[in-house]
Design a protein around this motif. Structure first.
Motif, short mmCIF file in Angstrom:
data_model
loop_
_atom_site.label_atom_id
_atom_site.label_comp_id
_atom_site.label_asym_id
_atom_site.label_seq_id
_atom_site.Cartn_x
_atom_site.Cartn_y
_atom_site.Cartn_z
N ASN A 80 0.86 -1.18 0.00
CA ASN A 80 0.00 0.00 0.00
C ASN A 80 0.90 1.22 0.00
O ASN A 80 1.98 1.19 0.57
CB ASN A 80 -0.89 0.04 1.26
N GLY A 81 0.44 2.28 -0.61
CA GLY A 81 1.23 3.50 -0.63
C GLY A 81 0.34 4.72 -0.61
O GLY A 81 -0.84 4.65 -0.96
N LEU A 82 0.90 5.82 -0.18
CA LEU A 82 0.19 7.09 -0.15
C LEU A 82 0.37 7.77 -1.49
O LEU A 82 1.50 7.95 -1.95
CB LEU A 82 0.74 7.97 0.98
N MET A 83 -0.74 8.17 -2.10
CA MET A 83 -0.71 8.86 -3.39
C MET A 83 -1.38 10.22 -3.24
O MET A 83 -2.22 10.41 -2.37
CB MET A 83 -1.48 8.07 -4.45
N ALA A 84 -0.99 11.14 -4.09
CA ALA A 84 -1.61 12.46 -4.15
C ALA A 84 -1.92 12.76 -5.61
O ALA A 84 -1.31 12.18 -6.51
CB ALA A 84 -0.67 13.51 -3.57
N PRO A 85 -2.88 13.63 -5.85
CA PRO A 85 -3.20 13.96 -7.25
C PRO A 85 -2.00 14.54 -7.98
O PRO A 85 -1.15 15.22 -7.37
CB PRO A 85 -4.30 15.02 -7.12
N ALA A 86 -1.93 14.27 -9.29
CA ALA A 86 -0.88 14.88 -10.11
C ALA A 86 -0.98 16.39 -9.95
O ALA A 86 -2.07 16.94 -9.84
CB ALA A 86 -1.06 14.48 -11.58
N GLY A 87 0.15 17.04 -9.90
CA GLY A 87 0.16 18.49 -9.76
C GLY A 87 0.15 18.97 -8.32
O GLY A 87 0.15 20.18 -8.06
N THR A 88 0.13 18.04 -7.35
CA THR A 88 0.21 18.46 -5.95
C THR A 88 1.56 19.16 -5.76
O THR A 88 2.59 18.64 -6.19
CB THR A 88 0.11 17.24 -5.01
N PRO A 89 1.56 20.32 -5.13
CA PRO A 89 2.82 21.05 -4.96
C PRO A 89 3.89 20.20 -4.26
O PRO A 89 3.60 19.45 -3.33
CB PRO A 89 2.42 22.25 -4.09
N LYS A 90 5.13 20.36 -4.74
CA LYS A 90 6.24 19.55 -4.23
C LYS A 90 6.42 19.73 -2.73
O LYS A 90 6.72 18.75 -2.03
CB LYS A 90 7.53 19.92 -4.97
N ASP A 91 6.21 20.92 -2.19
CA ASP A 91 6.41 21.11 -0.76
C ASP A 91 5.40 20.29 0.05
O ASP A 91 5.73 19.77 1.12
CB ASP A 91 6.35 22.59 -0.37
N ILE A 92 4.20 20.10 -0.47
CA ILE A 92 3.20 19.28 0.21
C ILE A 92 3.57 17.80 0.11
O ILE A 92 3.50 17.06 1.10
CB ILE A 92 1.78 19.55 -0.35
N VAL A 93 3.98 17.36 -1.07
CA VAL A 93 4.42 15.97 -1.26
C VAL A 93 5.60 15.67 -0.34
O VAL A 93 5.63 14.64 0.34
CB VAL A 93 4.79 15.70 -2.74
#
Length: 156
Positions: free
Chosen positions: A85-98
């Protein structure tokens, strides 16, 4: 299983099941000789003497069953087949948040309380950086593409 059988040069008849529980019941009853089963489902059956765990399919021993060798250690080097399992974020999520999310999850992967909770489910934390996780996913996709081809799976 198809990938393991192909790489090991073993032939067996595939038996499809709707779920792990039914397949594991048939292993216990001796109707089928073996299966890959998630560690949390296998452990109680192994501890009760109903099945024998032969090897884990990760490339390293499981924290939840350290006495069980890996498939690689058992004579089939290079084999790895795990679910994750892994944590994903929408494409375009700002790098600082990722980066912040990744740092928090890396910290959690080292937290003894969090790790103990994962241990209860037979889960080993990876704690990868976003770049390492992207590489991991790419390698896993190639592995499972090979498995699908070997198994002859087609869309219907």
């Amino acid at each position: 299983m198809a990938l393991f059988l192909k790489r090991a040069g073993i032939e067996m008849t595939a038996v499809s099941y709707r779920g792990t529980a039914q397949a594991l019941t048939d292993v216990i009853a001796g109707h089928i000789p073996c299966m890959f089963v998630p560690l949390p489902e296998a452990m109680p059956q192994a501890e009760g003497g109903k099945i024998r765990m032969i090897a884990v399919s990760d490339d390293k021993r499981s924290r939840g069953a350290p006495a069980i060798p890996t498939i690689s250690e058992s004579g089939y080097p290079g084999f790895r087949g795990i679910s994750w399992n892994g944590l994903m974020a929408p494409a375009g999520t700002p790098k600082d948040i990722v980066d912040r999310l990744a740092a928090e999850f890396a910290r959690a992967a080292k937290d003894p309380k969090f790790v103990a909770g994962l241990d209860a489910y037979g889960v080993d934390p990876l704690g990868l950086t976003p770049e390492e996780f992207a590489k991991f996913i790419k390698e896993d996709m190639a592995l499972w593409a090979e498995a699908v081809k070997i198994a002859g799976v087609t869309l219907q």
